[in-house]
Design an enzyme around this catalytic site. Structure first.
Site, PDB file in Angstrom:
ATOM      1  CG  HIS A   7      17.741 -19.286  13.135  1.00 17.39           C
ATOM      2  ND1 HIS A   7      16.516 -18.671  12.545  1.00 17.39           N
ATOM      3  CD2 HIS A   7      17.468 -20.314  13.610  1.00 17.39           C
ATOM      4  CE1 HIS A   7      15.528 -19.361  13.054  1.00 17.39           C
ATOM      5  NE2 HIS A   7      15.947 -20.343  13.770  1.00 17.39           N
ATOM      6  CG  HIS A  10      18.686 -24.614  15.051  1.00 15.47           C
ATOM      7  ND1 HIS A  10      17.986 -24.154  16.234  1.00 15.47           N
ATOM      8  CD2 HIS A  10      17.703 -24.114  14.229  1.00 15.47           C
ATOM      9  CE1 HIS A  10      16.857 -23.780  16.222  1.00 15.47           C
ATOM     10  NE2 HIS A  10      16.767 -23.517  14.873  1.00 15.47           N
ATOM     11  CG  ASN A  33      14.286 -25.907  11.971  1.00 11.40           C
ATOM     12  OD1 ASN A  33      14.746 -26.876  11.570  1.00 11.40           O
ATOM     13  ND2 ASN A  33      14.319 -25.571  13.240  1.00 11.40           N
ATOM     14  NE  ARG A  40      26.419 -20.221  26.109  1.00 15.94           N
ATOM     15  CZ  ARG A  40      27.361 -20.728  25.724  1.00 15.94           C
ATOM     16  NH1 ARG A  40      27.026 -22.016  24.890  1.00 15.94           N
ATOM     17  NH2 ARG A  40      28.657 -20.782  25.877  1.00 15.94           N
ATOM     18  CG  ASP A  41      17.618 -21.947  21.040  1.00 18.58           C
ATOM     19  OD1 ASP A  41      17.308 -22.061  19.857  1.00 18.58           O
ATOM     20  OD2 ASP A  41      16.795 -21.924  21.892  1.00 18.58           O
ATOM     21  CB  VAL A  97      12.701 -16.709  15.087  1.00 20.89           C
ATOM     22  CG1 VAL A  97      13.413 -15.357  14.990  1.00 20.89           C
ATOM     23  CG2 VAL A  97      12.290 -17.078  16.393  1.00 20.89           C
TER      24      VAL A  97
END
Ligand code: DGP
Length: 114
Positions: free
Chosen positions: A100, A102, A87, A29-30, A96
């Protein structure tokens, strides 16, 4: 590439709310959720940005998306829908530098994004 907080999560050196894992992919989880469901899917083998992905990373990139879709099905919101986002660098809003995906769900997404 330099080590990031996400590599430390892969190595279990710092805690994260891990919700999914397979041989190649970890998802957690973010910390700063933008939707009721906000999970980050990362490759265990770090690639810094989408710009750094090369042909031999194609299978790994596919595995990230397939893991996202599998998680959405498992959690029961696949049919209702969700959004996946990668992103890249400054204008993409990347903070970061461990590639990744999202996965955002649980509310209606707007388009175009801000
Ligand atoms: P991006 O801006 O695309 O690079 O997304 C990075 C996301 O990572 C951002 O939404 C916040 C999240 N994040 C940053 N540090 C941590 C952390 O230590 N743990 C968790 N779970 N999420 C983090």
């Amino acid at each position: 590439m330099s080590d990031t907080i996400f590599s430390k999560i892969v190595r279990r050196e710092i805690p994260a709310d891990i919700v999914y894992e397979n041989d190649d992919v970890l998802a957690f989880r973010d910390l700063n959720p933008q939707a009721p469901v906000h999970v980050l899917f990362i490759p265990k083998r770090a690639v810094a940005t989408l710009n750094d992905a090369i042909a031999t990373d194609a299978e790994l990139l596919g595995k990230l998306l397939l893991a996202s879709a599998e998680y959405a099905r498992q959690q029961g919101f696949a049919e209702q829908g969700y959004r996946t986002v990668i992103n890249c660098n400054d204008d993409g809003g990347q903070t970061v530098f461990h590639l990744h995906v999202h996965l955002l769900a649980g509310r209606r997404m707007t388009w175009p994004p801000g």
